[in-house]
Design an enzyme around this catalytic site. Sequence first.
Site: not given
Length: 182
Positions: A47, A49, A62, A72, A132, A169-170
Amino acid sequence: MQVQQTEIAGCYIIEPKVFEDKRGYFFESFSHSKFEQLTGITSQFVQDNESFSTKGVLRGLHFQKGEHAQAKLVRVVDGEVLDVAVDIRPESKTFGKVVTTLLSSKNKKQMYVPRGCAHGFVTLSDTATFFYKCDNYYNATSEGGILYNDPTFNIDWILDEEDLIISEKDKLLPVFKEAVPH
């Protein structure tokens, strides 16, 4: 391509060979065979991103847990960031170690962040495009994180605290001792 081992086991800084002339530049951003030869890592990325951020945006720290953990390979396509990795593998000899490096479109450096590490970055330029590759698919139920200003690590994010832009959220992420079993 030059590869430098960091203070975190399995975490590398990668500098590509850049060919420049009056037309511009060319570089190979990734070669699986060269990467495997230089690091011994056989990751297969599944994947890609990309994120765009303005100055002061801090994303992180994260990670993905369990079977959904991700390695990553990160780089900056445009702009500059301070990139951060934290080893959160309790069995690792480098558990709790932090690595920071400047990644930019000018230096073209990349960082390979192995599975079992938390990751984050802050945008230092007016804007930055961050790209990434991941070796595992994202899974929302396996999300984890550590508060960016956890005193355990005392990370110098370079910018003043009041200049940081952090998601709600963070801001609610737990500290290291609560987020990661010791």
